[in-house]
Design an enzyme around this catalytic site. Structure first.
Site, PDB file in Angstrom:
ATOM      1  N   ALA A   1      83.300  47.875  72.844  1.00  0.00           N
ATOM      2  CA  ALA A   1      82.674  49.126  72.896  1.00  0.00           C
ATOM      3  C   ALA A   1      81.389  49.285  73.379  1.00  0.00           C
ATOM      4  O   ALA A   1      80.304  48.641  73.209  1.00  0.00           O
ATOM      5  CB  ALA A   1      82.479  49.273  71.145  1.00  0.00           C
TER       6      ALA A   1
ATOM      7  N   SER B   1      72.658  49.362  70.101  1.00  0.00           N
ATOM      8  CA  SER B   1      73.763  48.945  69.943  1.00  0.00           C
ATOM      9  C   SER B   1      74.871  49.609  69.255  1.00  0.00           C
ATOM     10  O   SER B   1      74.710  50.785  68.860  1.00  0.00           O
ATOM     11  CB  SER B   1      73.823  47.401  69.417  1.00  0.00           C
ATOM     12  OG  SER B   1      74.924  46.685  69.558  1.00  0.00           O
ATOM     13  N   ASN B   2      76.003  49.039  68.870  1.00  0.00           N
ATOM     14  CA  ASN B   2      77.120  49.816  68.006  1.00  0.00           C
ATOM     15  C   ASN B   2      77.856  48.820  66.955  1.00  0.00           C
ATOM     16  O   ASN B   2      77.398  47.445  66.963  1.00  0.00           O
ATOM     17  CB  ASN B   2      78.090  50.768  68.743  1.00  0.00           C
ATOM     18  CG  ASN B   2      78.930  49.692  69.661  1.00  0.00           C
ATOM     19  OD1 ASN B   2      79.615  48.898  69.034  1.00  0.00           O
ATOM     20  ND2 ASN B   2      78.688  49.762  70.986  1.00  0.00           N
ATOM     21  N   GLY B   3      78.624  49.282  66.126  1.00  0.00           N
ATOM     22  CA  GLY B   3      79.191  48.523  65.032  1.00  0.00           C
ATOM     23  C   GLY B   3      80.448  47.723  65.441  1.00  0.00           C
ATOM     24  O   GLY B   3      81.100  47.194  64.404  1.00  0.00           O
TER      25      GLY B   3
END
Ligand SMILES: Cc1cc2nc3c(=O)[nH]c(=O)nc-3n(C[C@H](O)[C@H](O)[C@H](O)COP(=O)(O)O)c2cc1C
Length: 415
Positions: A279, A212-214
């Site tokens: 995102a 995943s991402n932030g």
């Protein structure tokens, strides 16, 4: 119109008065705002108190004037006042104060207050014509406007210097109209159907681990909230976030990039505008495990990755009438990478923002971005709270022309 049904009734206005020869006109403005039913709290710069004493404003507003950042009684006033204000009006605003506000200087009550402001700011400059025309002053006015402030331009006419020019404080009725306009809920997105994606995506490695991402989702949620507040029907397709869905917005939760593509594609025909603020992860595990991989089952082999679907590219190919707005999160060469994405995905607008480092767009409550549109110079928007940025971006999106190739479907996205 009676005071009770005036748009100003019950509104809390902070009137900031600075050291211009036009200070005396702020007295008329204070009276007009009060007559309209607003509660006005006056703050004065030290220079302003040299022209008119605070007593005049105290008597007319019925409350003490705040002018000294350090006087014990008014300690922390700069924070408590802004927390409850509906609008900050700076009238008259000197060239000096305009520069301080643009640069974020906080050496007096007004400058400090402006940095904690949660409400709109209406700035009414008054100065000599040559000062107003000076590129530095114009630059500061533009910076503040780009950040969402309303600039009520000075009027042309005879000036205190005896010259003729543009520099006179705008008439009090013109200032009142500008204040009323910012306080009125805008419904300029009524009739529009806005599809927003937000948050990160999650690609499973096994049932408990994922890529995943932030992304916090705050920007996309802010756009959904702002569009709904301005009258649009809004569907928010969101990856996993900690945020609550804004009021009046239909929430469609998703996990993977593929889920997100399906959810958006199903509603794309319905939408008049797509805002792709999510995102979306670019990679996923090629062969995710069905069972949790035990520590001792892993022999150090590399995780095989493959590309996730390119959502914007896929939707761009199906496009009929929609405005398409993308976001680009970049760690470097923001404009160059953004322009390439704008062109490659045939977007109407691309919002490029910096990720990584202290000013990262991810997780922050505020953001600074560069707006890219085809055939126009990059347009930077300085750091503002994301909710305010959402309104500025919606203003810009509204001006994008929509191709008349076909009419949007009136079906509800879930029907
Ligand atoms: C008589 C007089 C009139 C002035 N009028 C103006 C004016 O209309 N606009 C302006 O930008 N500055 C004007 N100034 C200069 C400002 O008072 C000065 O720049 C001051 O530092 C502003 O402080 P403030 O922005 O904190 O109020 C005037 C100064 C004097 C002495």
């Amino acid at each position: 119109m009676t005071t009770a049904n005036s748009p100003m009734a019950g509104k809390r206005v902070i009137l900031a008065v600075t050291g211009s020869i036009a200070v005396y006109k702020a007295i008329g403005l204070l009276r007009l705002l009060s007559q309209q039913g607003a509660t006005v709290h006056v703050i004065m710069t030290e220079s302003a108190t040299r022209f008119v004493t605070p007593l005049t404003f105290e008597v007319l507003s019925g409350s003490p004037v705040t002018s000294d950042l350090f006087s014990g009684q008014e300690e922390m006033k700069h924070l408590s006042l802004t927390a409850h204000a509906d609008v900050l009006v700076v009238a008259p605003c000197t060239a000096n104060t305009l520069a301080k506000l643009a640069l974020g200087l906080a050496d007096n009550v007004l400058g400090t207050m402006a940095l904690t402001l949660q409400c709109p700011m209406v700035i009414c400059p008054a100065m000599d014509g040559e000062m107003w025309a000076h590129p530095t002053v114009q630059g500061h006015a533009k910076t503040l406007e780009n950040r969402g402030a309303i600039i009520v331009e000075p009027e042309k006419g005879p000036l205190a210097s005896g010259q003729w020019g543009q520099g006179r404080l705008a008439a009090e009725e013109v200032i009142l109209a500008a204040v009323q306009k910012v306080l009125q809920p805008r419904r300029d997105w009524l009739g529009e159907r806005v599809l927003v994606s937000a948050g990160p995506t999650r690609e499973p490695i096994d049932p408990v681990r994922f890529l995943s991402n932030g992304s916090s989702g705050k920007m996309g949620y802010a756009i959904a909230e702002a569009a709904a507040a301005r009258g649009a029907e809004v569907v928010l397709v969101s990856g996993p976030t900690q945020l609550e869905c804004p009021q009046g917005v239909l929430h469609v939760p998703v996990e993977t990039a593929n889920d997100m593509l399906q959810a958006l594609a199903a509603r794309f025909d319905w939408a008049t505008t797509l805002v792709m603020a999510a995102a979306v992860g670019d990679f996923r595990a090629k062969d995710p495990h069905n069972h949790k991989v035990k520590k001792d089952q892993w022999n150090g082999e590399a995780l095989q990755l493959e590309r996730t679907p390119d959502i914007l590219l896929a939707l761009s190919a199906q496009r009929t009438h929609q405005r398409m707005i993308g976001f680009a999160a970049e760690t470097d060469n923001l404009v160059e990478h953004g322009q390439a994405k704008l062109q490659r995905k045939q977007l109407d607008m691309l919002v490029a923002n910096q990720v990584g480092g202290e000013d990262s767009a991810f997780g922050n409550d505020s953001n600074a971005v560069i707006v890219l549109t085809p055939n126009a110079a990059p347009s930077p928007i300085s750091r503002v709270p994301k909710r305010q940025l959402a309104d500025i971006l919606l203003d810009r999106m509204k001006t994008l022309s929509v191709s008349p190739q076909s009419q949007p479907s009136a079906l509800h996205p879930l029907s």
